[in-house]
Design an enzyme around this catalytic site. Structure first.
Site, PDB file in Angstrom:
ATOM      1  N   TRP A   1       1.431  -9.993 -39.952  1.00  0.00           N
ATOM      2  CA  TRP A   1       1.440  -9.422 -41.307  1.00  0.00           C
ATOM      3  C   TRP A   1       1.327  -7.895 -41.244  1.00  0.00           C
ATOM      4  O   TRP A   1       1.935  -7.181 -42.036  1.00  0.00           O
ATOM      5  CB  TRP A   1       0.277  -9.996 -42.130  1.00  0.00           C
ATOM      6  CG  TRP A   1       0.197  -9.439 -43.510  1.00  0.00           C
ATOM      7  CD1 TRP A   1       0.816  -9.907 -44.633  1.00  0.00           C
ATOM      8  CD2 TRP A   1      -0.561  -8.284 -43.942  1.00  0.00           C
ATOM      9  NE1 TRP A   1       0.511  -9.135 -45.719  1.00  0.00           N
ATOM     10  CE2 TRP A   1      -0.326  -8.135 -45.323  1.00  0.00           C
ATOM     11  CE3 TRP A   1      -1.398  -7.381 -43.291  1.00  0.00           C
ATOM     12  CZ2 TRP A   1      -0.917  -7.116 -46.069  1.00  0.00           C
ATOM     13  CZ3 TRP A   1      -1.975  -6.353 -44.027  1.00  0.00           C
ATOM     14  CH2 TRP A   1      -1.734  -6.237 -45.397  1.00  0.00           C
ATOM     15  N   HIS A   2       0.559  -7.410 -40.264  1.00  0.00           N
ATOM     16  CA  HIS A   2       0.335  -5.964 -40.207  1.00  0.00           C
ATOM     17  C   HIS A   2       1.569  -5.184 -39.766  1.00  0.00           C
ATOM     18  O   HIS A   2       1.680  -3.998 -40.052  1.00  0.00           O
ATOM     19  CB  HIS A   2      -0.845  -5.639 -39.278  1.00  0.00           C
ATOM     20  CG  HIS A   2      -2.166  -5.751 -39.962  1.00  0.00           C
ATOM     21  ND1 HIS A   2      -2.830  -6.944 -40.104  1.00  0.00           N
ATOM     22  CD2 HIS A   2      -2.942  -4.820 -40.586  1.00  0.00           C
ATOM     23  CE1 HIS A   2      -3.955  -6.744 -40.765  1.00  0.00           C
ATOM     24  NE2 HIS A   2      -4.048  -5.464 -41.077  1.00  0.00           N
ATOM     25  N   GLY A   3       2.477  -5.818 -39.080  1.00  0.00           N
ATOM     26  CA  GLY A   3       3.665  -5.083 -38.669  1.00  0.00           C
ATOM     27  C   GLY A   3       4.637  -5.941 -37.892  1.00  0.00           C
ATOM     28  O   GLY A   3       4.243  -6.911 -37.233  1.00  0.00           O
TER      29      GLY A   3
ATOM     30  N   PHE B   1       2.934  -0.991 -44.023  1.00  0.00           N
ATOM     31  CA  PHE B   1       2.804  -2.443 -44.027  1.00  0.00           C
ATOM     32  C   PHE B   1       3.264  -3.034 -45.340  1.00  0.00           C
ATOM     33  O   PHE B   1       3.138  -4.216 -45.557  1.00  0.00           O
ATOM     34  CB  PHE B   1       1.352  -2.849 -43.743  1.00  0.00           C
ATOM     35  CG  PHE B   1       0.841  -2.220 -42.468  1.00  0.00           C
ATOM     36  CD1 PHE B   1       1.603  -2.278 -41.321  1.00  0.00           C
ATOM     37  CD2 PHE B   1      -0.357  -1.549 -42.444  1.00  0.00           C
ATOM     38  CE1 PHE B   1       1.152  -1.681 -40.150  1.00  0.00           C
ATOM     39  CE2 PHE B   1      -0.819  -0.948 -41.278  1.00  0.00           C
ATOM     40  CZ  PHE B   1      -0.057  -1.019 -40.137  1.00  0.00           C
TER      41      PHE B   1
END
Length: 468
Positions: free
Chosen positions: A319-321, A468
């Site tokens: 999710w963060h990248g 993000f």
């Protein structure tokens, strides 16, 4: 448009506030929606169409799921359609490039495919939309009948592009009935100024040191400089993101909303488990509520509990990248949490507090290396530098000069990560109640003056979580 810009602080926000408070109650949500769409369109006008389509689609799906005479199977089908479309959209814009790159590496091909630009905030507003549709399916909430109110919830500019993630259930009643008083507005403004100062005075300035270290050839970075640099990044990312959350919470308050806290002094934690209860609280709560618990969380056997934990942290990292270093970062923390849960939790209570704190900080600082470098070779090289593997000097003159130049800022930043400043303010209020209000007003005047001076005179103003 970022909050820490002159355009936002001295043009967009004042105009929105004046319009919001000068028009009647029936128009406040329309002002908020219009301002939010304008805010989003400022940088990426094309993606407003994507956002409006998403709002309309999920509003309709929410209404269809909420119809009383619809069978359970049909409701499930509508939910699956929503999940596929929302997650598919997120996957296309955010992970298409990563998927192509991974396939190319595995197959040894040279797939030259153009990747789409990432719409700002898509990770955050997709999760907000999903929480709304899932909660309607679970019959935890009723579907929103007003398209405008549904759109206000999804697009509200204070938390649109970098959170905190606001679940619909938490602000459902506030969409139609919220108290707006002078004291609440003033308190929101103070919180916004605190966040702005955190961002531009602390995060940006300590971030300069990290950007200098990162730009140096690795052969010139001593062990001391490597630690000084990554600790600077550790402070930068905290003040960057918690500053943004403070600004978002303050802005919400200025418009009568109450958003939950997103940070509670994470660097004072004494375990990795506690750290993740205090860092990015809204994201942790979202994963617990919509992923970990539906998988049966810890209420299953040990093997399934381990599986569930790694699924959640794999997704958290992803999710963060859109890069494998983020997945590694997620699994790194998933592993540490598992070790604490299975082996360390009981014995850690007997450790001295200082030891627990050093243990926490050591592993968190190492974790930020995985987070900051997108190339795995760079991650390994920097870890080698930190632990003196490779023959670099332990300390050099350049490191000493940097330490002297940034010593005061380090001290201020470290103190600001603790609850001590807040405790001192409360003590001052108690012992000097007659001067307190004057002193507080002067303090906030100082903050806005210094923050404005920084915004006017500096071009270094990155927002780490915007990507993000």
């Amino acid at each position: 448009m970022v909050f820490s810009s002159l355009l936002f602080t001295f043009a967009f926000l004042p105009v929105t506030v004046v319009l919001y408070y000068s028009l009647g109650k029936n128009f406040k949500n329309i002002v908020l929606l219009t301002a939010s769409l304008f805010f989003y369109a400022w940088g990426e006008p094309v993606y407003v169409v994507l956002m409006c389509s998403s709002i309309l689609m999920n509003y309709c799906i929410g209404r269809l799921i909420g119809e009383g005479d619809v069978s359970r199977q049909k409701k499930k089908l509508y939910l699956i359609i929503s999940l596929v479309l929302n997650l598919g959209c997120l996957a296309y814009f955010k992970y298409f490039g990563m998927i192509i790159s991974t396939i190319s590496s595995i197959g040894g091909w040279n797939l030259n495919v153009s990747t789409p630009a990432l719409p700002i905030g898509i990770s955050f507003y997709t999760f907000q939309i999903l929480s709304y549709v899932i909660d309607v399916y679970r019959e935890k909430i009723k579907p929103q009948k007003s398209l405008i109110l549904c759109a206000v919830y999804i697009t509200m500019f204070p938390q649109l592009v970098a959170g905190p993630i606001v679940n619909y259930v938490d602000i459902e009643s506030q969409l139609t009935d919220r108290r707006m008083t002078f004291n609440k507005f003033y308190s929101g403004m103070q919180r916004f100024l605190c966040g702005l100062a955190k961002k531009v005075l602390l995060a940006n300035n300590i971030g300069l040191l990290w950007s200098e270290v990162k730009a140096m050839p690795s052969i010139e970075i001593s062990v001391f400089m490597a630690w000084a640099g990554i600790i600077a990044f550790t402070l930068q990312i905290y003040f960057d993101f918690s500053g943004y959350s403070d600004m978002a919470i303050g802005l919400g308050k200025m418009f009568g909303f109450r958003f939950k806290e997103n940070f509670q002094y994470p660097y004072i934690s004494q375990s990795i488990t506690e750290f993740w209860r205090r860092w990015h609280i809204s994201l942790g709560s979202w994963f617990r509520e919509y992923v970990y618990i539906p998988l049966d969380g810890s209420r299953v056997g040990k093997k399934k509990m381990i599986r569930n934990l790694f699924i959640v942290w794999f997704i958290t990292g992803l999710w963060h990248g859109a890069s494998w270093n983020f997945v590694l970062w997620g699994l790194y923390f998933g592993t540490l949490l598992l070790i604490e849960k299975l082996f360390l939790q009981k014995s850690m209570t007997g450790w001295p507090k200082a030891v627990r704190h050093v243990y926490l900080l050591l592993f968190v600082v190492i974790g930020w290396v995985f987070f900051e470098f997108t190339n795995l070779n760079d991650v390994l090289n920097f870890l080698r530098l930190m632990f003196g593997i490779g023959g670099n000097e332990f300390i050099d003159n350049q490191g000493i000069v940097k330490l002297k130049a940034y010593a005061f800022l380090y001290i201020v930043c470290i103190i600001a990560t603790t609850p001590w400043p807040k405790k001192l303010v409360l003590l001052f209020e108690k012992t000097h109640s007659s001067f307190y209000r004057v002193a507080v007003n002067l303090y906030y005047c100082g903050l806005i003056l210094m923050s404005t001076a920084y915004m006017v005179g500096s071009t270094f103003n990155p927002f780490i979580y915007f990507r993000f």
